[in-house]
Write an enzyme that holds these catalytic residues in place. Structure first.
Site, PDB file in Angstrom:
ATOM      1  N   ASP A 212       0.900  -1.158  -0.059  1.00 28.10           N
ATOM      2  CA  ASP A 212       0.088  -0.024  -0.116  1.00 28.10           C
ATOM      3  C   ASP A 212       0.971   1.243  -0.064  1.00 28.10           C
ATOM      4  O   ASP A 212       2.085   1.132   0.353  1.00 28.10           O
ATOM      5  CB  ASP A 212      -0.788  -0.255   1.163  1.00 28.10           C
ATOM      6  CG  ASP A 212      -1.654   1.248   1.583  1.00 28.10           C
ATOM      7  OD1 ASP A 212      -2.519   1.629   0.574  1.00 28.10           O
ATOM      8  OD2 ASP A 212      -1.436   1.865   2.464  1.00 28.10           O
TER       9      ASP A 212
ATOM     10  N   ASP B 155      -0.056   5.218   0.768  1.00 26.57           N
ATOM     11  CA  ASP B 155      -0.284   6.007   1.755  1.00 26.57           C
ATOM     12  C   ASP B 155      -0.484   5.659   3.347  1.00 26.57           C
ATOM     13  O   ASP B 155      -1.459   4.428   3.443  1.00 26.57           O
ATOM     14  CB  ASP B 155      -1.509   6.974   1.623  1.00 26.57           C
ATOM     15  CG  ASP B 155      -1.578   7.718   0.522  1.00 26.57           C
ATOM     16  OD1 ASP B 155      -1.397   8.783   0.321  1.00 26.57           O
ATOM     17  OD2 ASP B 155      -1.785   6.974  -0.696  1.00 26.57           O
TER      18      ASP B 155
ATOM     19  N   ASP C 154      -1.569  -0.411   5.826  1.00 29.84           N
ATOM     20  CA  ASP C 154      -1.993   0.010   7.162  1.00 29.84           C
ATOM     21  C   ASP C 154      -3.327   0.123   7.584  1.00 29.84           C
ATOM     22  O   ASP C 154      -3.599   0.485   8.734  1.00 29.84           O
ATOM     23  CB  ASP C 154      -1.307   1.678   7.158  1.00 29.84           C
ATOM     24  CG  ASP C 154      -2.224   2.492   6.133  1.00 29.84           C
ATOM     25  OD1 ASP C 154      -2.471   1.956   4.804  1.00 29.84           O
ATOM     26  OD2 ASP C 154      -2.462   3.569   6.456  1.00 29.84           O
TER      27      ASP C 154
HETATM   28  O1  PGA Z   1      -5.995   7.406  -1.211  1.00 31.46           O
HETATM   29  C1  PGA Z   1      -6.443   6.793  -0.176  1.00 31.46           C
HETATM   30  O2  PGA Z   1      -7.501   6.983   0.175  1.00 31.46           O
HETATM   31  C2  PGA Z   1      -5.516   6.003   0.486  1.00 31.46           C
HETATM   32  O3  PGA Z   1      -4.532   5.347  -0.377  1.00 31.46           O
HETATM   33  P1  PGA Z   1      -3.828   4.161   0.041  1.00 31.46           P
HETATM   34  O4  PGA Z   1      -4.482   2.888  -0.625  1.00 31.46           O
HETATM   35  O5  PGA Z   1      -2.382   4.209  -0.725  1.00 31.46           O
HETATM   36  O6  PGA Z   1      -3.593   3.977   1.587  1.00 31.46           O
HETATM   37 MG    MG Z   2      -2.953   3.186   3.312  1.00 27.67          MG
END
Ligand code: PGA
Ligand code: MG
Length: 222
Positions: free
Chosen positions: A14, A16, A177
């Protein structure tokens, strides 16, 4: 390497809250977008709880908060366009890699694991951010929240990546996360690894019962 990686070939990450702490830049873009449509701006703590289901939902949650009601579609579209423009202008101004990320990605790549990135963030932001940190070349495939018909918690992007690379889900790991990463990983038949330092709507990630919980990515090299 950690024993959880034994017999594995594919490691999906992942973005963010797992590789990068992007909430400071996301917050600036959300604040500018809301002010632009004449509304009050939320705090970074608000935005931290709203990240995880992609940019359209992030903007919708911000509008719900500012209006205390469901926004109409015209306002939603104006705020979304403003958010995308502001975030596009500065996706890396305040964003930082979490500890251990660079070393771990480099070590896994050097050890022959195939690395893929599966984020709910719009696809157009992936390359600018990963290139900024000089990590783009480590990933064989990158998928955003708008790359396919469904995003996490759907298993679709994970199964798509494994299928494209001809690797069995049982030889694949999802590292993330949020509950959406763990749900997607379980539904895809991947082994799931969670980090507790990211964004999970204010809930402990233990609740999602990942196969492994690590305090930083460096634990994958131990
Ligand atoms: O853009 C988002 O809501 C989160 O992105 P992610 O899947 O990288 O945690
Ligand atoms: Mg994330």
């Amino acid at each position: 390497m950690h024993t959880i990686l034994q017999g594995k070939r594919l490691v999906a990450f992942d973005l963010d809250g797992t590789l990068i702490d992007s909430v400071p830049d996301l917050t600036v873009a959300v604040q500018k977008a809301l002010r632009e449509v004449g509304l009050s701006a939320p705090s970074e703590a608000n935005v931290r709880d709203w990240v995880g289901n992609g940019a359209p939902v992030l903007v919708e949650r911000a509008l719900n908060w500012a209006l205390e009601q469901v926004p109409d579609q015209v306002l939603q579209a104006r705020a979304y366009d403003a958010f995308m423009r502001h975030y596009d202008a500065a996706p890396n101004a305040l964003t930082q890699l979490y500890p251990g990320v660079r070393k771990t990605l480099n070590a896994l790549h050097a050890a022959g694991y195939i690395l893929v990135l599966i984020t709910n963030k719009p696809e157009r932001f992936i390359a600018p951010i990963l290139s900024h940190f000089e990590l783009l070349s480590q990933f064989t495939l990158c998928l955003g929240g708008d790359s396919l018909a469904e995003k996490k918690p759907s298993p679709l992007p994970l199964l798509h990546a494994a299928g494209q690379l001809d690797i069995a889900p049982s030889a694949s790991v999802m590292v993330g996360d949020s509950r959406h990463d763990i749900a997607a990983g379980k539904a895809a038949g991947f082994t799931t690894v969670a980090v507790p330092y990211g964004y999970n709507h204010g809930e402990p990630i233990e609740q999602s019962q990942p196969d492994l919980l690590i305090s930083s990515l460096s634990a994958l090299m131990e």
